[in-house]
Motif scaffolding. Structure first.
Motif, short mmCIF file in Angstrom:
data_model
loop_
_atom_site.label_atom_id
_atom_site.label_comp_id
_atom_site.label_asym_id
_atom_site.label_seq_id
_atom_site.Cartn_x
_atom_site.Cartn_y
_atom_site.Cartn_z
N MET A 256 0.77 -1.19 -0.03
CA MET A 256 0.08 -0.03 -0.05
C MET A 256 0.93 1.22 0.03
N LEU A 257 1.98 1.29 0.74
CA LEU A 257 2.79 2.44 0.82
C LEU A 257 3.23 2.62 -0.61
N SER A 258 4.05 1.53 -1.06
CA SER A 258 4.57 1.79 -2.59
C SER A 258 3.61 2.08 -3.49
N ILE A 259 2.22 1.81 -3.46
CA ILE A 259 1.17 2.53 -4.16
C ILE A 259 1.25 3.93 -4.14
N LEU A 260 1.09 4.22 -2.91
CA LEU A 260 0.85 5.77 -2.62
C LEU A 260 2.05 6.59 -2.86
N GLN A 261 3.21 5.98 -2.72
CA GLN A 261 4.57 6.43 -3.26
C GLN A 261 4.50 6.64 -5.06
N ALA A 262 4.13 5.64 -5.40
CA ALA A 262 4.09 5.67 -7.02
C ALA A 262 3.02 6.75 -7.53
N ALA A 263 1.84 6.89 -6.75
CA ALA A 263 1.05 7.76 -7.30
C ALA A 263 1.42 9.07 -7.22
N GLY A 264 2.56 9.61 -6.28
CA GLY A 264 3.10 10.92 -6.69
C GLY A 264 2.26 11.85 -5.72
N TRP A 265 2.85 13.26 -5.76
CA TRP A 265 2.44 14.30 -4.87
C TRP A 265 0.73 14.60 -4.85
N PRO A 266 0.10 14.34 -6.02
CA PRO A 266 -1.24 14.78 -6.18
C PRO A 266 -2.05 13.80 -4.86
N ILE A 267 -1.60 12.73 -4.53
CA ILE A 267 -2.25 11.92 -3.62
C ILE A 267 -2.34 12.60 -2.43
N ILE A 268 -1.27 13.37 -1.88
CA ILE A 268 -1.25 13.84 -0.42
C ILE A 268 -2.74 14.56 -0.16
N PRO A 269 -3.24 15.51 -1.14
CA PRO A 269 -4.47 16.12 -0.68
C PRO A 269 -5.69 15.22 -0.46
N LEU A 270 -5.66 13.96 -1.16
CA LEU A 270 -6.55 13.03 -1.04
C LEU A 270 -6.33 12.35 0.24
N LEU A 271 -4.91 11.98 0.84
CA LEU A 271 -4.65 11.54 2.13
C LEU A 271 -5.43 12.22 3.18
N LEU A 272 -5.06 13.73 3.18
CA LEU A 272 -5.44 14.66 4.04
C LEU A 272 -7.09 14.57 4.06
N CYS A 273 -7.74 14.47 2.83
CA CYS A 273 -9.23 14.63 2.95
C CYS A 273 -9.74 13.17 3.39
N VAL B 196 -8.28 11.50 5.90
CA VAL B 196 -8.15 11.57 7.52
C VAL B 196 -9.24 12.49 8.25
N VAL B 197 -9.53 13.93 7.49
CA VAL B 197 -10.51 14.77 7.91
C VAL B 197 -11.75 14.20 7.95
N ALA B 198 -12.20 13.20 6.65
CA ALA B 198 -13.39 12.63 6.63
C ALA B 198 -13.81 11.91 7.54
N LEU B 199 -12.71 10.89 7.96
CA LEU B 199 -12.78 9.84 9.11
C LEU B 199 -13.18 10.50 10.39
N ALA B 200 -12.29 11.81 10.83
CA ALA B 200 -12.44 12.31 11.91
C ALA B 200 -14.19 12.97 11.78
N LEU B 201 -14.47 13.51 10.88
CA LEU B 201 -15.78 14.07 10.99
C LEU B 201 -16.84 12.99 11.09
N ILE B 202 -16.82 11.89 10.35
CA ILE B 202 -17.75 10.88 10.51
C ILE B 202 -17.67 10.34 12.14
N ILE B 203 -16.73 10.05 12.60
CA ILE B 203 -16.66 9.69 13.90
C ILE B 203 -17.37 11.00 14.80
N GLU B 204 -16.95 11.91 14.68
CA GLU B 204 -17.63 13.19 15.62
C GLU B 204 -19.22 13.31 15.37
N ARG B 205 -19.55 13.24 14.21
CA ARG B 205 -21.08 13.17 13.94
C ARG B 205 -21.87 11.85 14.41
N PHE B 206 -21.21 10.89 14.31
CA PHE B 206 -21.66 9.66 14.72
C PHE B 206 -21.82 9.65 16.23
#
Length: 211
Positions: free
Chosen positions: A1-18, A20-30
């Motif tokens: 999985m880490l190798s896939i993320l590394q191969a995908a390049g820097w554009p995947i960083i905003p998706l990783l942040l999203c 994490v934020v989405a998971l936190a929001l889902i837990i908080e709203r739940f």
């Protein structure tokens, strides 16, 4: 999985942040939109039963306000009914104002979750487009401009598509959670409205002899 993320390049960083934020929001709203914290099933009946003979004390109203979101709305109605000359308009106005405040709390963070659900596929597509541009730019950069090895080109395209796939992985659960929480908020709003409609005539009857 880490190798896939590394191969995908820097554009995947905003998706990783999203993600994490989405998971936190889902837990908080739940945790925040549980029935016990928003609208306990028997709360209206208990309030009507307790106030059948007379309006409660200020301490009781404060405890009711801290009980839940519905309790806060009912407490504002009780507080309005303790005025020397309460009117139906005054009581309804207090309940409506408290209801708007409660709805603001219930809808908190839902817009952010909906934004992530809508933006994640676009971020994934953006990452894929950037990856494709880099791949075709590199394959055509040679002296002959022959386009490079087809196998390497296909491998590069598959790596670029990781961004789109990851964007969908983030967006689909976020959208499902957003729709689920939106439905719960709408249901709670209806419960509060019905509870207020039950409470208004009761409060006017209880406070009537004092007018």
């Amino acid at each position: 999985m880490l190798s896939i993320l590394q191969a995908a390049g820097w554009p995947i960083i905003p998706l990783l942040l999203c993600s994490v934020v989405a998971l936190a929001l889902i837990i908080e709203r739940f945790l925040s939109l549980r029935t016990a914290r928003v609208a306990p099933p028997r709360l209206v009946d208990e309030v009507i039963s307790v106030t059948r003979a007379a309006l409660p004390s200020q301490d009781t109203i404060t405890k009711l306000s801290d009980n839940s979101a519905l309790g806060m709305v009912l407490a504002h109605g009780l507080q309005a009914a303790t005025d020397p000359r309460p009117s139906e308009e005054h009581v309804r106005g207090a309940l409506e104002a408290a209801g708007r405040q409660a709805m603001y709390q219930l809808e908190r963070n839902l817009n952010a979750l909906g934004t992530i659900a809508a933006a994640a596929p676009l971020l994934g597509l953006l990452g894929t487009v950037i990856g494709m541009i880099e791949i075709f730019g590199a394959s055509g950069a040679g002296p002959s401009g022959s386009g490079g090895n087809p196998q390497e080109l296909a491998h590069g395209i598959s790596i670029a598509l990781y961004n789109t796939a990851f964007g969908l992985i983030v967006a689909i659960p976020s959208l499902i959670a957003y729709r689920h929480f939106r439905g719960r908020v709408d249901g709670f709003a209806l419960q509060m409205e019905l509870a207020a409609e039950r409470l208004v005539p009761h409060l006017l009857r209880v406070s009537g002899p004092r007018r």
